[in-house]
Structure formats: C-alpha cells, structure tokens
Scaffold this motif. Structure first.
Motif, PDB file in Angstrom:
ATOM      1  N   ALA A 153       0.820  -1.211   0.000  1.00  0.00           N
ATOM      2  CA  ALA A 153       0.000   0.000   0.000  1.00  0.00           C
ATOM      3  C   ALA A 153       0.858   1.267   0.000  1.00  0.00           C
ATOM      4  CB  ALA A 153      -0.923   0.000   1.210  1.00  0.00           C
ATOM      5  N   THR A 162       0.332   4.088  -3.168  1.00  0.00           N
ATOM      6  CA  THR A 162      -0.405   5.337  -3.037  1.00  0.00           C
ATOM      7  C   THR A 162       0.313   6.512  -3.696  1.00  0.00           C
ATOM      8  OG1 THR A 162      -1.435   6.884  -1.485  1.00  0.00           O
ATOM      9  CG2 THR A 162       0.604   5.821  -0.757  1.00  0.00           C
ATOM     10  N   ILE A 192      -4.262   6.465   2.754  1.00  0.00           N
ATOM     11  CA  ILE A 192      -4.689   5.074   2.636  1.00  0.00           C
ATOM     12  C   ILE A 192      -5.839   4.846   3.603  1.00  0.00           C
ATOM     13  CG2 ILE A 192      -3.972   2.667   2.942  1.00  0.00           C
ATOM     14  CD1 ILE A 192      -1.071   3.693   2.343  1.00  0.00           C
ATOM     15  N   VAL A 197      -8.446   9.027  -0.208  1.00  0.00           N
ATOM     16  CA  VAL A 197      -7.583   7.842  -0.185  1.00  0.00           C
ATOM     17  C   VAL A 197      -7.605   7.183  -1.563  1.00  0.00           C
ATOM     18  CG1 VAL A 197      -8.178   7.503   2.251  1.00  0.00           C
ATOM     19  CG2 VAL A 197      -9.269   6.070   0.523  1.00  0.00           C
ATOM     20  N   VAL A 216      -5.948   3.940  -1.846  1.00  0.00           N
ATOM     21  CA  VAL A 216      -5.801   2.513  -1.539  1.00  0.00           C
ATOM     22  C   VAL A 216      -6.693   2.236  -0.332  1.00  0.00           C
ATOM     23  CG1 VAL A 216      -4.254   0.651  -0.831  1.00  0.00           C
ATOM     24  CG2 VAL A 216      -3.425   2.438  -2.391  1.00  0.00           C
TER      25      VAL A 216
END
Length: 372
Positions: A157, A161, A166, A223, A225
C-alpha cells in the motif's frame, strides 16, 4: 482486525452444504461417512461461525479449514453459521453436544465468555476458541500473528499510493484489530514516511453495505488505496468502482475485484484443525493458547498481482524472510503513539503479551479509539 433456537432439534446428517448459507439457526451438517478416532470411536466436530459461510472472508476461511479437516482425517463435521455474539452461543453449543459433538471450535472473539461457561457445563467436550485469551481444563484458544502479514501488505500500500492517503475499514476497537492497523501502518511507513492511514469504524463484522459505505467515505476523503478488517469484499468493491486500489483480508478475492486487488493477508486454518484433532484423537491434547505466525503458515500474504507496484515483491519477500528468521521487525522501537509519546524505546521490542493487549495507535494513523 470489530458483531429462537429450539432446545430439541433432529440430528442433521449427510447434507451437502452450499457456501451461501441459510438464515436458520439449526446446525448444518456436512459429513464424509464413518469418522473414527484412533480408538475406533466415532468423532463429531462442530464449528460455530459469526457470519455466513458465503461471506468470502472470515467465516468462509474457517469453513475451508473445516473441509480440509474432513478431507484429511475423515472425521464428521457440522457447523452453525451467523451466530450472534450473545447467549445464543450457549444454545448452539448445547444443541451440538446433544447431536454428539465431542470437539467444538468457536470462531469469533465475542463467543469467548459463553464458550468458557459451556466448557464447565460439558467437561467431556473439548472446546477451542479462536482469538480469545481464556482457557479452562477442556477449553483452549488459538490464533495467529496476523500482524505480520498486515505489515507485509502495508508495504504494498505504501508503495502504491500517490495521494499518501490510505483507507482502513475496521470492525471494532479491540486489540486484534488495533494491532493489525498499527502493523499495517508501520509497513506503509517502512517504504513511505509521508503516507497516513485513515480509519473508519463500522462496529460490525459482517455487513456488506455498511462496509462498502465506510470505504466510500474514505475514498471521498482522498484515499487511493483501501484495506480492511472486515468479513466481506465490500470495501474492495468500493475501491474498484472508484478507480482506486485494494488490499483484501481473509481470502484471495482477486476474482471479485480484478481491477483493484493487489494482495491480501490471509488465514490458513486447515493444518491447525488437523493437528488439534489428531492430538485429541491420540489423547495428547492439552488446553493451551496456540499462537503462531508465518512460520507455520497459519497466516500469510497472497501473491502480489500485476496491479501491485513495481519492486514491491522483492521488498515484501525480504521482510518476510527476516520475520521467518525470528526477527521481530514489526513492533520494534522506537515507536510513538498518536500524541508523540514514546511507547517502545529504540533497541526494544514489544512483547507478544503487549501486542495482544494493544490499545493505542502508532503515529501515522488518523482515527479515534474509544476508551479501552
């Protein structure tokens, strides 16, 4: 990662069970013929699930373990799905015992106190409770170090990003969920110091619509992810619909969200179930706390998909190899909480006991915890 039965029911045997379960509170049987332990006595093993076996997540993963147990040992198993974390648990247990169950696996944290009480009422039955901490003479508990796999997925992650935001859809404010969020965040920070992890609570384990709406709210906050400690693919579906990316949980859901799925921390319960039932058959089982990690395969991370960031696999593989040598890596100091207060000094590591009681967020997590 946060939740009427009649006392007289006919024994349900020799039924083929579909993955998408019914709403009845009558235990569902699935058998593979005569089941015997090493002394030639029949053995019936019951499983209690907090959600439906068709959730594609937590209960599905446990049910895959149940099937593995049947295939490996030939014991007869049956299960009850969608059992609330309330006194209903005791009714389900009593019903299973009436049907001849001599081993019962209860697979949700909120079942713990009811299982403890039942173990004292049924001293000849072996009880195993998942994710809790209580034991009695005939009740053990079991869990895995999912935080290790969470950390590895956080690396993916953090590298993926571009907004440095996230999202994390989480069930309840309990240590199991909190240490997972923290481990994931530390994995993110190991490759991206600028990224933050934003948490939304649903206060349910299984509610596809509510889980998806929480993810949508996070996506609206920027966000790109989304990950989760929830039982369905709802958050991942929200990410795919938004053109964002997802990290799943419990099982490989890449087929459901092929345009978003990068990887997932997953459970593999089957070998543990086989090991435990073998010990009970042999008469060597003792009530204890079973708690292992990547080294036994009870937790792992599924292979990264082509959507995962370039170079992530090598970094994940390296971190995993270090964990397998026994290096802590995840909760090693220095660690600070959200307020900046030092929680783990440089050169120190959190004990497993402290990890299992974690009730604070590391720096980099944006979210609130109710009073613990």
């Amino acid at each position: 990662m946060k939740k009427t039965l009649s006392l007289i029911l006919a024994m349900v045997m020799l039924l083929t069970v579909a993955l998408t379960g019914c709403s009845s509170n009558a235990p569902t049987a699935q058998t593979t013929g005569e089941s015997q332990n090493t002394e030639g006595k029949k053995m019936k093993v019951g499983f209690i699930y907090v959600g439906p076996v068709g959730d594609g997540g937590w209960s599905f993963a446990h049910d895959e373990g149940r099937k593995y147990l049947e295939n490996e040992l030939g014991v007869e198993t049956f299960y009850q799905e969608s059992v609330p974390e309330d006194p209903e648990v005791e009714k389900v247990i009593n019903n299973m015992v009436d049907q001849g169950a001599t081993v019962i696996f209860a697979t949700s944290f909120g079942f713990m106190d009811y299982v403890e009480k039942a173990s004292k009422n049924h001293p000849n039955v072996k009880f195993l409770h998942c994710s809790g901490y209580k034991t009695t003479e005939n009740m053990g508990n079991y869990f895995g170090k999912m935080y290790q796999a969470r950390y590895l997925s956080g690396i993916v992650a953090g590298m993926k990003t571009t907004t440095n935001k996230i999202g994390y859809v989480a069930a309840y404010e309990i240590p199991e969920v909190i240490n997972g969020i923290n481990a994931f965040t530390l994995g993110v920070q190991s490759v991206n110091k600028d990224a933050v992890v934003k948490v939304k609570w649903t206060h349910t384990w299984y509610d596809p619509a509510k889980e998806k709406e929480a993810a949508k709210a996070l996506l609206d906050e920027g966000v790109d992810v989304v990950t989760q400690h929830q039982d369905t693919a709802g958050p991942q579906q929200a990410a795919e619909e938004k053109g964002a990316f997802a990290i799943g949980y419990n099982t490989d859901t890449s087929a459901l969200v092929p345009k978003a799925f990068m990887t997932a921390p997953v459970w593999n319960w089957g070998p543990y179930y086989v090991e435990t039932v073998k010990a009970i058959q042999a008469g060597t089982w003792k009530a204890e706390a079973y708690y292992t990690g990547l080294e036994t395969g009870i937790v792992d991370i599924v292979p990264l998909t082509a959507i995962a960031p370039e170079g992530a696999k090598a970094i994940v593989d390296k971190a995993k190899a270090e964990m397998l040598t026994g290096k802590q890596l995840v909760f090693a100091g220095p660690l600070k909480d959200q307020t900046g207060a030092e929680k783990v000094a440089s050169g120190s590591e959190m004990s497993e006991a402290d990890i299992l009681q974690m009730n604070w967020f590391v720096q980099g997590v944006e979210g609130e915890l109710k009073a613990q």
